[in-house]
Design a protein around this motif. Structure first.
Motif, PDB file in Angstrom:
ATOM      1  N   ASP A 208       1.002  -1.055   0.369  1.00 56.09           N
ATOM      2  CA  ASP A 208      -0.007  -0.319   0.133  1.00 56.09           C
ATOM      3  C   ASP A 208       0.877   1.132   0.264  1.00 56.09           C
ATOM      4  N   ASN A 209       0.289   2.070  -0.606  1.00 59.62           N
ATOM      5  CA  ASN A 209       0.706   3.656  -0.072  1.00 59.62           C
ATOM      6  C   ASN A 209       1.730   3.932   0.802  1.00 59.62           C
ATOM      7  N   LEU A 210       1.314   4.221   1.913  1.00 55.91           N
ATOM      8  CA  LEU A 210       1.696   4.305   3.510  1.00 55.91           C
ATOM      9  C   LEU A 210       3.331   3.702   2.953  1.00 55.91           C
ATOM     10  N   THR A 211       2.903   2.392   3.720  1.00 56.68           N
ATOM     11  CA  THR A 211       4.565   1.562   3.409  1.00 56.68           C
ATOM     12  C   THR A 211       4.932   1.168   2.432  1.00 56.68           C
ATOM     13  N   GLY A 212       4.821   1.805   1.566  1.00 58.49           N
ATOM     14  CA  GLY A 212       5.635   1.791   0.587  1.00 58.49           C
ATOM     15  C   GLY A 212       6.593   2.977   0.287  1.00 58.49           C
ATOM     16  N   ASN A 213       5.761   4.329   0.977  1.00 58.69           N
ATOM     17  CA  ASN A 213       6.129   5.847   1.335  1.00 58.69           C
ATOM     18  C   ASN A 213       6.937   5.559   2.630  1.00 58.69           C
ATOM     19  N   TYR A 214       6.523   4.648   3.938  1.00 56.07           N
ATOM     20  CA  TYR A 214       7.332   4.985   4.508  1.00 56.07           C
ATOM     21  C   TYR A 214       8.642   4.253   4.638  1.00 56.07           C
ATOM     22  N   VAL A 215       8.617   3.228   4.185  1.00 57.31           N
ATOM     23  CA  VAL A 215      10.156   2.280   3.524  1.00 57.31           C
ATOM     24  C   VAL A 215      11.236   3.093   2.691  1.00 57.31           C
ATOM     25  N   PHE A 216      10.795   3.818   0.937  1.00 63.28           N
ATOM     26  CA  PHE A 216      11.601   4.480   1.031  1.00 63.28           C
ATOM     27  C   PHE A 216      12.208   6.496   1.556  1.00 63.28           C
ATOM     28  N   LEU A 217      11.040   6.172   2.442  1.00 66.49           N
ATOM     29  CA  LEU A 217      11.322   7.324   3.116  1.00 66.49           C
ATOM     30  C   LEU A 217      13.066   7.334   4.426  1.00 66.49           C
ATOM     31  N   LEU A 218      12.275   5.520   4.749  1.00 69.37           N
ATOM     32  CA  LEU A 218      13.524   5.209   5.478  1.00 69.37           C
ATOM     33  C   LEU A 218      15.387   5.568   4.748  1.00 69.37           C
ATOM     34  N   GLY A 219      14.790   4.775   3.981  1.00 66.76           N
ATOM     35  CA  GLY A 219      15.986   4.357   2.664  1.00 66.76           C
ATOM     36  C   GLY A 219      16.616   6.352   2.388  1.00 66.76           C
ATOM     37  N   ALA A 220      15.674   6.642   2.101  1.00 61.06           N
ATOM     38  CA  ALA A 220      16.468   8.076   1.857  1.00 61.06           C
ATOM     39  C   ALA A 220      17.155   8.755   2.304  1.00 61.06           C
ATOM     40  N   TYR A 221      17.011   9.189   4.123  1.00 57.33           N
ATOM     41  CA  TYR A 221      17.699   8.900   4.660  1.00 57.33           C
ATOM     42  C   TYR A 221      18.452   9.246   5.111  1.00 57.33           C
ATOM     43  N   ARG A 222      18.931   7.787   4.920  1.00 60.05           N
ATOM     44  CA  ARG A 222      20.389   6.995   5.276  1.00 60.05           C
ATOM     45  C   ARG A 222      21.233   7.432   3.863  1.00 60.05           C
ATOM     46  N   GLY A 223      20.635   7.819   2.243  1.00 63.68           N
ATOM     47  CA  GLY A 223      20.968   8.386   1.251  1.00 63.68           C
ATOM     48  C   GLY A 223      21.735   9.625   1.771  1.00 63.68           C
ATOM     49  N   LEU A 224      20.680   9.903   2.447  1.00 62.89           N
ATOM     50  CA  LEU A 224      21.156  11.490   2.307  1.00 62.89           C
ATOM     51  C   LEU A 224      22.383  11.848   3.303  1.00 62.89           C
ATOM     52  N   TYR A 225      22.431  11.008   5.073  1.00 61.60           N
ATOM     53  CA  TYR A 225      23.062  11.091   5.762  1.00 61.60           C
ATOM     54  C   TYR A 225      24.674  10.531   5.040  1.00 61.60           C
ATOM     55  N   LEU A 226      24.627   9.469   4.012  1.00 64.79           N
ATOM     56  CA  LEU A 226      25.702   9.854   2.601  1.00 64.79           C
ATOM     57  C   LEU A 226      26.192  10.825   2.363  1.00 64.79           C
ATOM     58  N   LEU A 227      25.093  11.791   2.470  1.00 61.16           N
ATOM     59  CA  LEU A 227      25.986  13.211   1.444  1.00 61.16           C
ATOM     60  C   LEU A 227      26.902  13.735   2.259  1.00 61.16           C
ATOM     61  N   ASN A 228      26.182  13.849   3.771  1.00 57.92           N
ATOM     62  CA  ASN A 228      26.719  14.180   4.369  1.00 57.92           C
ATOM     63  C   ASN A 228      27.693  14.082   5.113  1.00 57.92           C
TER      64      ASN A 228
ATOM     65  N   TYR B  65       9.545   1.347  -6.960  1.00 61.81           N
ATOM     66  CA  TYR B  65       9.531   1.474  -6.332  1.00 61.81           C
ATOM     67  C   TYR B  65       9.194   3.253  -7.101  1.00 61.81           C
ATOM     68  N   VAL B  66      10.772   3.236  -7.515  1.00 60.92           N
ATOM     69  CA  VAL B  66      10.632   4.688  -9.103  1.00 60.92           C
ATOM     70  C   VAL B  66       9.578   3.713 -10.472  1.00 60.92           C
TER      71      VAL B  66
END
Length: 258
Positions: A190-210, A244-245
């Motif tokens: 479902d959309n909310l679950t998919g968005n939740y997992v995507f945001l978790l992964g995006a958070y770590r990706g942004l930390y890599l850039l940090n 997801y994309v």
């Protein structure tokens, strides 16, 4: 704090909001792995043992409280809420997550900077210029300090790779595995679950850039345990990101291969 660190924190916070929105408003945890949520609760407990003894900043303290409170509230909802717990699919969520915890603990006991029980900072005043240096419990000087005002209360930011902190880093890297396995078993997401997992992964990706920004802007900045664990964690999301994309591009419901 650079923009990627802030964006990563806000993305992480948004992922929690999305999950709580699903659980609290829809009264459903369908598609959510309790095993992953329990691992995250363990991650935050072992990482933030210093919350009542060491003060870094108001922002740092608030974020710690939010992550701790939200992690345990999610676990409580899934285990004990009379409506929500009925939507939990324990027959599909069978990943033996305690193996992950035990493996990460064993690794943390072997690979860390210092064998101690909890995170600790020690400060030493340098008399000739009234500046403060931060030392790890191992005695190694931490170079990412920046204190300029003498004779005033000083806030020092730093990380120490101690056993429980290192354990939390290792465990966070693999805590998403039960969730990804559950999504593959259920296939339709479902959309909310998919968005939740995507945001978790995006958070770590942004930390890599940090970390990349800090590497080039902070003298002697090295966090090998954190870097390697973060790369592993981000890599685990690669397959999910791809589908997801694709689903977003085609405006279709997210479906994962078995």
């Amino acid at each position: 704090m650079n923009i990627f660190r802030l964006a990563g924190d806000m993305t992480h916070l948004l992922s929690i909001i999305v999950l709580l929105l699903k659980i609290h408003t829809i009264k459903s945890c369908a598609g959510i792995s309790l095993k992953t949520q329990e691992l995250y609760a363990l991650v935050f407990v072992t990482r933030y043992l210093d919350i009542f003894t060491s003060y870094i900043s108001f922002y740092n303290t608030i974020m710690k409280l939010i992550f701790l409170g939200s992690a345990f509230s999610i676990v409580w909802y899934m285990r004990f809420h009379k409506v929500v717990k009925q939507t939990y699919d324990k027959h599909q969520d069978t990943f033996r997550h305690y193996y992950l915890a035990l493996g990460c603990l064993a690794l943390a006991l072997v690979i860390n900077h210092k064998f101690t029980v909890r995170e600790k900072l020690s400060l030493e005043t340098k008399a000739n210029n009234h500046r403060y240096k931060v030392y790890l419990a191992s005695g190694a000087e931490l170079e990412t300090w920046n204190v300029k005002v003498p004779k005033l209360p000083v806030l020092v930011q730093g990380h120490t790779e101690l056993v429980l902190w290192t354990f939390s880093i290792y465990l966070e890297a693999v805590a998403i595995l039960p969730q990804l396995v559950l999504l593959q078993r259920t296939k339709n997401v479902d959309n909310l679950t998919g968005n939740y997992v995507f945001l978790l992964g995006a958070y770590r990706g942004l930390y890599l850039l940090n970390w990349i920004v800090r590497y080039f802007t902070e003298k002697h900045y090295r966090q090998w345990i954190t870097w390697i664990s973060g790369i592993v964690q981000t890599a685990l999301y690669a397959d999910f990101f791809y589908y997801y994309v694709i689903s977003w591009k085609n405006n279709q419901r997210l479906q994962l291969p078995a």
